[in-house]
Design a protein around this motif. Sequence first.
Motif, PDB file in Angstrom:
ATOM      1  N   ILE A 197     -84.949 104.150 101.043  1.00 29.39           N
ATOM      2  CA  ILE A 197     -84.935 105.306 102.222  1.00 29.39           C
ATOM      3  C   ILE A 197     -86.465 106.064 102.297  1.00 29.39           C
ATOM      4  O   ILE A 197     -87.056 105.941 103.138  1.00 29.39           O
ATOM      5  CB  ILE A 197     -83.604 106.188 101.993  1.00 29.39           C
ATOM      6  N   SER A 256     -89.167 103.760 103.178  1.00 26.52           N
ATOM      7  CA  SER A 256     -88.973 103.527 104.934  1.00 26.52           C
ATOM      8  C   SER A 256     -89.475 104.648 105.690  1.00 26.52           C
ATOM      9  O   SER A 256     -90.214 104.360 106.697  1.00 26.52           O
ATOM     10  CB  SER A 256     -87.516 103.108 105.177  1.00 26.52           C
ATOM     11  N   TYR A 257     -89.253 105.935 105.100  1.00 24.69           N
ATOM     12  CA  TYR A 257     -89.635 107.059 105.994  1.00 24.69           C
ATOM     13  C   TYR A 257     -91.227 107.109 105.914  1.00 24.69           C
ATOM     14  O   TYR A 257     -91.974 107.301 106.905  1.00 24.69           O
ATOM     15  CB  TYR A 257     -89.053 108.327 105.387  1.00 24.69           C
ATOM     16  N   THR A 288     -92.831 104.218 108.150  1.00 22.18           N
ATOM     17  CA  THR A 288     -92.549 104.601 109.498  1.00 22.18           C
ATOM     18  C   THR A 288     -93.615 105.730 109.997  1.00 22.18           C
ATOM     19  O   THR A 288     -94.254 105.503 110.888  1.00 22.18           O
ATOM     20  CB  THR A 288     -91.174 104.991 109.765  1.00 22.18           C
ATOM     21  N   PHE A 289     -93.651 106.964 109.243  1.00 16.20           N
ATOM     22  CA  PHE A 289     -94.317 107.956 109.606  1.00 16.20           C
ATOM     23  C   PHE A 289     -95.885 107.423 109.295  1.00 16.20           C
ATOM     24  O   PHE A 289     -96.674 108.042 110.248  1.00 16.20           O
ATOM     25  CB  PHE A 289     -93.952 109.119 108.864  1.00 16.20           C
TER      26      PHE A 289
END
Length: 44
Positions: free
Chosen positions: A7, A10-11, A14-15
């Motif tokens: 998780i 992934s963050y 993404t950011f």
Amino acid sequence: MEHASFIIASYVLTFGSIAAYAAWVVRRGRGLARRASREEMPWT
């Protein structure tokens, strides 16, 4: 807590991707604005 690393990664991905794209858009816009003539700049 076994999926926390996935998780968080992934963050970060993404950011990070969004920040890189935003930086590219700003740099591209500034480069195009430098080459534009006065007639092409109605905002000035």
